[in-house]
Every structure is written in C-alpha cells, then in structure tokens.
Design an enzyme around this catalytic site. Structure first.
Site, mmCIF file in Angstrom:
data_model
loop_
_atom_site.group_PDB
_atom_site.id
_atom_site.type_symbol
_atom_site.label_atom_id
_atom_site.label_comp_id
_atom_site.label_asym_id
_atom_site.label_seq_id
_atom_site.Cartn_x
_atom_site.Cartn_y
_atom_site.Cartn_z
ATOM 1 N N ASN A 191 -50.361 -15.781 -91.996
ATOM 2 C CA ASN A 191 -50.425 -17.036 -91.241
ATOM 3 C C ASN A 191 -49.486 -17.051 -90.046
ATOM 4 O O ASN A 191 -49.819 -17.573 -88.974
ATOM 5 C CB ASN A 191 -50.139 -18.226 -92.156
ATOM 6 C CG ASN A 191 -51.372 -18.659 -92.934
ATOM 7 O OD1 ASN A 191 -52.475 -18.186 -92.672
ATOM 8 N ND2 ASN A 191 -51.192 -19.539 -93.888
ATOM 9 N N LYS B 273 -59.083 -29.245 -86.188
ATOM 10 C CA LYS B 273 -60.052 -28.209 -85.824
ATOM 11 C C LYS B 273 -61.429 -28.708 -86.213
ATOM 12 O O LYS B 273 -61.558 -29.693 -86.963
ATOM 13 C CB LYS B 273 -59.727 -26.886 -86.529
ATOM 14 C CG LYS B 273 -59.838 -26.947 -88.040
ATOM 15 C CD LYS B 273 -59.512 -25.607 -88.701
ATOM 16 C CE LYS B 273 -60.637 -24.633 -88.565
ATOM 17 N NZ LYS B 273 -60.430 -23.403 -89.366
ATOM 18 N N LYS C 54 -46.616 -25.384 -91.436
ATOM 19 C CA LYS C 54 -45.765 -25.427 -92.636
ATOM 20 C C LYS C 54 -45.272 -24.036 -93.020
ATOM 21 O O LYS C 54 -44.103 -23.856 -93.366
ATOM 22 C CB LYS C 54 -46.546 -26.046 -93.804
ATOM 23 C CG LYS C 54 -45.734 -26.201 -95.088
ATOM 24 C CD LYS C 54 -46.478 -27.024 -96.118
ATOM 25 C CE LYS C 54 -47.497 -26.217 -96.863
ATOM 26 N NZ LYS C 54 -46.939 -25.343 -97.919
ATOM 27 N N LEU D 63 -58.018 -19.359 -97.502
ATOM 28 C CA LEU D 63 -59.170 -20.176 -97.136
ATOM 29 C C LEU D 63 -58.968 -20.796 -95.758
ATOM 30 O O LEU D 63 -57.913 -21.342 -95.462
ATOM 31 C CB LEU D 63 -59.375 -21.302 -98.163
ATOM 32 C CG LEU D 63 -59.485 -20.891 -99.634
ATOM 33 C CD1 LEU D 63 -59.659 -22.124 -100.509
ATOM 34 C CD2 LEU D 63 -60.628 -19.904 -99.839
ATOM 35 N N LYS D 64 -60.005 -20.724 -94.946
ATOM 36 C CA LYS D 64 -59.978 -21.382 -93.640
ATOM 37 C C LYS D 64 -60.699 -22.718 -93.758
ATOM 38 O O LYS D 64 -61.840 -22.762 -94.238
ATOM 39 C CB LYS D 64 -60.650 -20.525 -92.573
ATOM 40 C CG LYS D 64 -60.006 -19.166 -92.364
ATOM 41 C CD LYS D 64 -60.647 -18.408 -91.213
ATOM 42 C CE LYS D 64 -62.077 -18.015 -91.496
ATOM 43 N NZ LYS D 64 -62.225 -17.009 -92.560
ATOM 44 N N THR E 204 -48.938 -21.904 -101.909
ATOM 45 C CA THR E 204 -48.072 -21.107 -101.037
ATOM 46 C C THR E 204 -46.631 -21.482 -101.336
ATOM 47 O O THR E 204 -46.221 -22.628 -101.141
ATOM 48 C CB THR E 204 -48.405 -21.378 -99.559
ATOM 49 O OG1 THR E 204 -49.790 -21.081 -99.332
ATOM 50 C CG2 THR E 204 -47.551 -20.507 -98.651
ATOM 51 N N CYS F 53 -51.424 -25.379 -92.883
ATOM 52 C CA CYS F 53 -50.933 -24.028 -93.184
ATOM 53 C C CYS F 53 -50.015 -23.446 -92.118
ATOM 54 O O CYS F 53 -48.851 -23.153 -92.401
ATOM 55 C CB CYS F 53 -52.123 -23.093 -93.411
ATOM 56 S SG CYS F 53 -53.047 -23.448 -94.917
ATOM 57 N N PHE G 207 -58.248 -15.498 -82.638
ATOM 58 C CA PHE G 207 -57.072 -16.361 -82.487
ATOM 59 C C PHE G 207 -56.395 -16.184 -81.118
ATOM 60 O O PHE G 207 -55.207 -16.425 -80.984
ATOM 61 C CB PHE G 207 -56.067 -16.129 -83.625
ATOM 62 C CG PHE G 207 -56.488 -16.781 -84.917
ATOM 63 C CD1 PHE G 207 -55.925 -17.971 -85.330
ATOM 64 C CD2 PHE G 207 -57.475 -16.211 -85.701
ATOM 65 C CE1 PHE G 207 -56.324 -18.581 -86.499
ATOM 66 C CE2 PHE G 207 -57.889 -16.812 -86.876
ATOM 67 C CZ PHE G 207 -57.315 -18.005 -87.279
#
Length: 456
Positions: free
Chosen positions: A214, A327, A269, A156-157, A127, A266, A255
């Site tokens: 994101n 998480k 940032k 990707l999670k 990224t 992610c 979410f």
C-alpha cells in the site's frame, strides 16, 4: 469446513460471503444489529459490485449466517470451527499508530471458550502493526490458550473487492506451522484453479508486506502528483509526460494518474501507521513522510485553484461538485478529498451543490448540519447540481461523468469554469467551447490562455 469471521465490515463481509460460495459454512459476527438485520435480509450495508448477490447466494444455500458477537449461537460456532478469521477495525490514533482495542476484545472472547484451543487457527485479516501476531499469541498463552496465530492480509480494492477475493493476484499466508499452512492453503485452493498464487512466509513478513504494497502505491500516486505540480509551473503537460513514462516497462502505467490525491481507508492509514512504527523503532520513514505531505497538499488543489481564480473572494459563489466518494464504484467517504473541500468552501462563505451516484446517504449523515442550513445541497441528477453554479469541480471519475453534454453544462453553469480534479476531459476541446479549464498538471485558463514558464 466450518469457519467463523469476527467483523462483518468491508473485509470480513467479503471474506465470509466468498468462503461460503465455495461450500464452507461460515458464521460472520458483528456488533451492529442494524447491519446484521440488513445482511440477514440479503442486503449489503456497503456499496460494492457483486457483493449483494454473493450474500444472497450464501443465505439461500444456508451456508452463510450472520450473528451478533454476543449470541450464544456464535459461541457454539466458535467451539465447532477450526478456522477463525479476525477482520475487525484497527482505526488510526491521533499519532498515526493503530488502535488494536477491537482486536484484543476478540481475543478476550476467544479466551472465554473452554479448553486450550490447540485445535484452532486464529487468522488475522485486519491490517495490524508488525509484531501484532506475536503479541496476540503471548496474550492468549497467558490465558492458557494455545491456538496457532496466523497472518493472512487482505488485498481488496474497493469497487472490485468481490472479484479480487474470488480471483486473487496472490494470497499471503504468514505462519511457520506446517499443518496450519496446509489447511489455509486448502481453504484458498478453489480460488487457484488456473495457477497457484499462494505465497507462504513468516508471520511478521506477512504483516509487513501489506504495508509495503500500500505504501508503494501511495508513493507512485504522490510522485506523479508532485511531477504534475512541477509540470504546471513549467508550462508542461503531465498527461504528455505520463505517456512518455509508462512506455518504460520498468515503470508501468498503474497508479500513475495525476489527480487530487488518494483517500479511502487503506493508503492514508497504512502510510501513517508505518511512519509511526518506524518512529517507535528509531527508523524514520522519510519517504513516507514526504508522500503524506504531498498528498495533503494535493487534496487542496481545487480549493487552491478557486482561490487563485477568484482572488479568494467567494462571496455569492456556488460550486457544483461531481463525485464525493474517494474513488468510483464505492460509497466510501473515508479520507475523501471531497469532505475537506466542502468544509473549506463553506468556510469561505460559498454554497456547494453536489452529486454522487452512490455516496449521497453517507454525505447526508456526515453533513446533516450543513444540509439543514442550506450551505450544502445534494442532487439525484448530475446536471441539477450545476444550476446557477460558478464552477464545476470533478472530484471522482465516475463513468457517467466522462462524456457529459458540455453544451448543457455551459448553459446550466453561471460561469463556464471547469476544474478537472481527475483529468478526464480534453483541455483543447473544452477551450474550443469557450470554457475556462484547469486540469491537474496542465497549463490552465480560458480559450486564449497561453502558458507562461515560471522562472527562478
């Protein structure tokens, strides 16, 4: 196809193992000999469901190779590969901008290869700020190297990265070069057997779409958390409000779970980076600035609530924590709310006892001093972390915490106080068992508590 991947971290390792699983010969390079040794033994250096099995399958088939970036064998692989993926870290600087030094070290290494590299496609997975592809292209051209530079952002999670790679919702390819587009589409074709989900666009658009996705997810999380704070102040229940919201097809249910904020590598940032990019262009990102403020405030919910309940007197208090990773299904502590909370509680003079199914090794590295001093103690069993504790705070919604033995919890705790940072328990049920319960965005207190509406 022969493929090289710079960086065998979270993104690069999944990329390398995933591409090897479809018949490609993949050379993944990293600077850490410790990580490389583990991967050569078929072990994953990160906790991620299905990744170790994918690595082992790649090694067994002899299609997956792990090399040091300085290994001459990797230089040979670079010369022989048509596609070179770059998945190195772009860490956050103090001002929120991205540190691209690792990326340009890769470009220096590519510049040392013989020839003009016109047959190569350099694909940036990391990224990176919008316009980085242009900078990379200019940098290489000044060194008389002319590969196609494309953007292929990852989505990707953590906790489901392998499945996200093998069964992607979309694959974004940022290039206007038709030959490169065709080749990269062909490379991803095995993951598109049900329907084509490849989206082509310009390089700059591909770089920005990752940030847009994101930051929008971060927006949803901060919005529901801000509503949760208002609901609690008004004597309403955010869980009931959420139930009313998500029936609207325009809103959806993803979410929109109130809690103690987002973390990981992610969302924080990327939102900080986009704010910095906007500032540089004199286009202030006011929504993103507000999102970050809300998130930072929400991460302090547990500590703030304990200060309120105990009137800031933490002397002799012991707090049991369930969940330390940011998480479930990961061992990642980056930007995890637990890290700030542990430091704050210990700073107040409290003792912390904690459990996490996966993150304990990382916690041991991060809090070596506190563990040695005894202000932090880690346990292999969740109930052991509650012995003599004056409160249980749930920070991560691991499955094994969802339906615990509350009778056992009650007799193990010194004080029947539960702070549910992820709203996984039923408030009425716990209060019937004589717990004092606080959930995010819900009226809190003991069995006889009646919520009072705060008025102006």
């Amino acid at each position: 196809m022969k493929i090289c991947v710079f960086g065998a971290g979270y993104v690069g390792l999944v990329q390398a193992a995933g591409l090897a699983s479809t018949g490609n010969t993949v050379f993944a390079a990293d600077v850490s000999e410790e990580k490389l040794k583990l991967m050569r033994e078929g072990k994953s250096p990160i906790f991620e469901a299905g990744l170790e099995e994918l690595i082992q399958a790649g090694l067994q088939s002899k299609r997956l190779h792990f090399l040091h970036v300085a290994d001459p064998a990797f230089e040979r692989a670079l010369r022989e590969s048509r596609v070179i993926f770059v998945a190195v870290g772009t860490p956050e600087k103090p001002d929120g901008s991205s540190d691209l030094s690792y990326l340009f070290k890769v470009m220096d290494q590519l510049s040392s290869l013989e020839g003009e590299l016109r047959d190569k496609i350099v694909v940036i997975k990391s990224t990176v700020p919008v316009g980085t592809g242009d900078e990379v292209e200019d940098y290489l051209r000044k060194k008389s190297k002319f590969p196609v530079v494309a953007s292929n952002p990852e989505f990707l999670k953590q906790g489901s990265a392998v499945q996200d790679f093998l069964k992607p919702e979309r694959v974004i390819i940022g290039t206007l070069d038709p030959e490169a587009m065709e080749l990269l589409a062909e490379l991803h074709h095995p993951f598109m057997l049900k329907r084509d989900r490849i989206i082509s666009m310009s390089r700059r658009s591909a770089e920005l779409v990752k940030y847009a996705c994101n930051c929008f997810l971060a927006t949803k999380i901060s919005f529901i958390n801000e509503m949760a704070r208002l609901a609690e102040a008004m004597g309403a229940d955010i869980r009931e409000i959420r139930a009313g919201m998500i029936t609207d097809s325009r809103i959806g249910d993803q979410f929109l779970f109130p809690g103690i904020g987002y973390g990981g590598s992610c969302l924080p940032k990327d939102s900080h980076s986009l704010v910095a990019q906007g500032k540089a262009l004199k286009e202030p990102m006011k929504i993103l600035e507000a999102i970050d403020f809300v998130n930072r405030r929400q991460r302090a919910w547990v500590a703030d609530k304990l200060e309120e309940v105990w009137r800031s007197d933490f002397k002799g208090k012991v707090i049991g924590l369930w969940g330390l990773a940011f998480k479930p299904n990961t061992d990642d502590l980056r930007e995890a709310p637990s890290v700030d909370l542990i430091r704050r509680l210990i700073g107040h003079g409290a003792k912390v006892q904690a459990h996490d199914p996966a993150a304990i090794p990382n916690v041991q590295k991060l809090f070596a001093k506190e563990l040695k001093e005894g202000s932090l103690q880690l346990f292999e069993e969740p109930y052991d972390a509650l012995g003599g504790a004056h409160a249980l705070a749930v920070l991560t919604e691991w499955p094994e915490y969802r339906s615990p033995d509350f009778d056992k919890i009650k007799v193990t705790l010194a004080e029947a106080l539960v702070l549910d940072g992820r709203n996984i328990y039923d408030a009425a049920s716990l209060r019937k068992k004589d717990f004092t319960y606080y959930g995010v965005g819900a009226p809190g207190g003991g069995p006889k508590t009646r919520p009072k509406l705060k008025t102006a």
